[in-house]
Each structure stands twice: as structure tokens, then as C-alpha cells.
Design a protein around this motif. Sequence first.
Motif, PDB file in Angstrom:
ATOM      1  N   TYR A 122      -3.014  63.953  82.356  1.00 52.22           N
ATOM      2  CA  TYR A 122      -2.113  62.823  82.137  1.00 52.22           C
ATOM      3  C   TYR A 122      -1.371  62.924  80.809  1.00 52.22           C
ATOM      4  CZ  TYR A 122      -4.326  60.543  86.137  1.00 52.22           C
ATOM      5  OH  TYR A 122      -4.778  60.247  87.391  1.00 52.22           O
ATOM      6  N   SER A 131      -3.862  55.096  86.890  1.00 51.21           N
ATOM      7  CA  SER A 131      -4.141  55.385  88.296  1.00 51.21           C
ATOM      8  C   SER A 131      -3.583  56.760  88.627  1.00 51.21           C
ATOM      9  CB  SER A 131      -3.497  54.333  89.197  1.00 51.21           C
ATOM     10  OG  SER A 131      -2.085  54.509  89.214  1.00 51.21           O
ATOM     11  N   GLU A 132      -3.836  57.218  89.831  1.00 54.59           N
ATOM     12  CA  GLU A 132      -3.393  58.543  90.256  1.00 54.59           C
ATOM     13  C   GLU A 132      -1.871  58.659  90.342  1.00 54.59           C
ATOM     14  OE1 GLU A 132      -7.571  57.882  91.718  1.00 54.59           O
ATOM     15  OE2 GLU A 132      -5.719  56.705  91.645  1.00 54.59           O
ATOM     16  N   THR A 133      -1.156  57.540  90.339  1.00 57.04           N
ATOM     17  CA  THR A 133       0.304  57.579  90.408  1.00 57.04           C
ATOM     18  C   THR A 133       0.955  57.585  89.034  1.00 57.04           C
ATOM     19  OG1 THR A 133       0.396  55.164  90.579  1.00 57.04           O
ATOM     20  CG2 THR A 133       0.342  56.418  92.645  1.00 57.04           C
ATOM     21  N   ALA A 134       0.170  57.563  87.956  1.00 55.67           N
ATOM     22  CA  ALA A 134       0.728  57.590  86.598  1.00 55.67           C
ATOM     23  C   ALA A 134       1.424  58.921  86.348  1.00 55.67           C
ATOM     24  CB  ALA A 134      -0.385  57.367  85.579  1.00 55.67           C
ATOM     25  N   ARG A 135       2.375  58.925  85.432  1.00 59.48           N
ATOM     26  CA  ARG A 135       3.088  60.162  85.119  1.00 59.48           C
ATOM     27  C   ARG A 135       2.139  61.162  84.466  1.00 59.48           C
ATOM     28  NH1 ARG A 135       6.731  59.486  79.624  1.00 59.48           N
ATOM     29  NH2 ARG A 135       5.008  58.931  78.224  1.00 59.48           N
ATOM     30  N   CYS A 136       2.396  62.447  84.692  1.00 62.01           N
ATOM     31  CA  CYS A 136       1.566  63.513  84.128  1.00 62.01           C
ATOM     32  C   CYS A 136       2.434  64.371  83.209  1.00 62.01           C
ATOM     33  CB  CYS A 136       0.974  64.379  85.231  1.00 62.01           C
ATOM     34  SG  CYS A 136      -0.187  63.508  86.301  1.00 62.01           S
ATOM     35  N   SER A 151       0.411  70.609  92.228  1.00 63.72           N
ATOM     36  CA  SER A 151       1.708  70.521  92.913  1.00 63.72           C
ATOM     37  C   SER A 151       1.771  71.469  94.096  1.00 63.72           C
ATOM     38  CB  SER A 151       2.840  70.826  91.929  1.00 63.72           C
ATOM     39  OG  SER A 151       2.860  69.894  90.871  1.00 63.72           O
ATOM     40  N   GLY A 230      -6.378  63.498  99.128  1.00 61.27           N
ATOM     41  CA  GLY A 230      -5.260  63.446  98.188  1.00 61.27           C
ATOM     42  C   GLY A 230      -5.780  63.526  96.757  1.00 61.27           C
ATOM     43  N   ASN A 233      -9.126  60.058  91.035  1.00 63.06           N
ATOM     44  CA  ASN A 233      -9.783  60.090  89.726  1.00 63.06           C
ATOM     45  C   ASN A 233     -11.300  60.008  89.898  1.00 63.06           C
ATOM     46  OD1 ASN A 233      -7.396  60.145  88.211  1.00 63.06           O
ATOM     47  ND2 ASN A 233      -7.287  57.913  88.059  1.00 63.06           N
ATOM     48  N   ARG A 278      -9.407  54.035  93.603  1.00 63.19           N
ATOM     49  CA  ARG A 278      -9.123  54.852  94.790  1.00 63.19           C
ATOM     50  C   ARG A 278     -10.368  55.634  95.213  1.00 63.19           C
ATOM     51  NH1 ARG A 278      -6.580  59.330  97.095  1.00 63.19           N
ATOM     52  NH2 ARG A 278      -5.260  58.609  98.806  1.00 63.19           N
TER      53      ARG A 278
END
Length: 305
Positions: A122, A131-136, A151, A230, A233, A278
Amino acid sequence: MNICQKKVVIFGGTGFIGTHLLRNLTAQPNLKVLWTKRPTTPLPDIPNLPAPRQFENLETVSIDWISDADVIIDLASSGRGRAISQRDVLSRVSPHLRIIDGLLNVGSKAHYIFLSSGGAIYGNDDSVLLSETARCIPQTEYGLEKLIIESALLCAAETTLTTSILRVSNAYGIGQTNKPGFGVIPTLVKSLEDGEVFKIFGSAHAKRDYVNVLDILRAIDATIKTGGAGIVNIATGKGTSIAQLIALLEELTGRTVNVEHCEPLQNEPNFARLDISRAKNVLGWEPQVSLREGLAQLLKKTTLL
């Protein structure tokens, strides 16, 4: 092979988590475990452990050998590489991408489970809970390696492969290697045992999320049973500072840590708690081993208790 058995291939089976995973999975009669190791790496002391396939690295793993696997668990990595002066991201990611491409080219329908890093991927973020949708935006070569492989797997999931990516926070537990870049807890315990100086780089109040290896094994078990999960965390959702960690170890052992404060290391990500909602919802998983309990188990394997 028993028709009811799943064929599981493990890359990185002689590392800290890998050794625990081998012991856990080989004890399950519904799984046929195959694993790899380098020729120079000693065999772990595990009863009834099947003989490994010896490869120097992932570049030499035969795609034919793994093409009919039901589950592939990828723990392999070049480590954090903090002491390396020159970047070489290509050498870190190309062996994994070769495996993924090879599996896709033969139409493999394996469930590919990749252990990523919740601590490194992250980067620095102002969010209190990630969360898993946060920017990396990784701050290190190690984090970038993990993100690139993630990816590739997400793209592969659009074809024949099923994928699960476990973003594991700071792992610790019995058997962890004591060397730079591989966890503050083994270094701290070793310092207590030997009376050596424990160096704190930066603030003693910097926090990390420490998740026990036994909880990580439970998360992998749940992922195998669930199928494609998918990105998930795997953490405790709680932060512990170096100062709190030292105080807890001193309380458990009755010894005092000899501390030296040093300048902070470069490219160390800030701490942010990882949202494990999640993992609870998709895997039915949540951590069960408290930090106090996990440290007590670890200390029993030393001369400190």
C-alpha cells in the motif's frame, strides 16, 4: 493419486511460512503435496514429507510438471533487499510471470494462491483503515514486485486461472529467520537472549500489524476450500508500536531490552491498519492468536522462558 485428492504445488516451501505450510498440508489426506526447493537448501524436519523437486529458482520449474495442479501456492520471493544498492525489479518478477504465462498457455485451470504483502504494497497513505480497494503506491522494490505479480494474476483470472491474493501483514512465529529485513520480532527476541543492543530506527512509537503464522496457515486453508477469493487482507487490524512490543516482551521474560535509537531507514511505509472485513466475509477467517499468546509460544522455544 487418489481421485478425491487435490494436487497442491508449493513454491518457496523452505522459508518460514513455507515450512509451516508444508507441515500443515502434508498432514491432510485429501491433499497430494508437491513442492520445490533449491539444491543447496536443507530439508525441513517434517515427518512423511514427500521428496521435493529441486530447482535453482522459478525460472527452471517445468510448466509440464505443474500444468495439472489443482492448487498452486506461491510463497517465493527474493526478500526485502534493503541492503542491495541497485534496483533489479525485472529479476524479481520475471520468474513468477513466466510461471503464470506458462500456465495460461497450456490452459491450466489451477487455483493460484499468491502471498503478497499487506505491509509493503500500500505504501504511505493517510487513511486510518485500508481496504483491498485502497490505492497501492509501494515505497520499496519488494512492494513493487508484489504489486506487479498481483496485476498479472488479476489479468490471468479473466481467462482460465482462478486466483487468490493474500496481502499478509507482518508475519511472526516459531521458526522465523533472524536477519535484517525479515521481521522485528526475531531480532528483538535474539537481542533479549544474547543481551545485544536492539536498534530502533526512527520512532519507537511507529506501529506495525503483527499476525501469527498459525493464523496465516488458517487463512491459506480457508482460501483452498473457498476457491478464488480475489484480493484479501490477512492481518489483525490492530497496530502495536515498537515501544509496546518491547514492554510486552520485557513483561513476559522479566528481562530488559538494551535499546539504541538510530536514524530512520529510507522508504519505510507509514503504518495504516488493514481492514479485514473481506477476509471475514469471503473466507470466514479472522485472527485467533493474540500477540501476547503468540509471543509466549515463541519464547518457550528460547532460553528466555
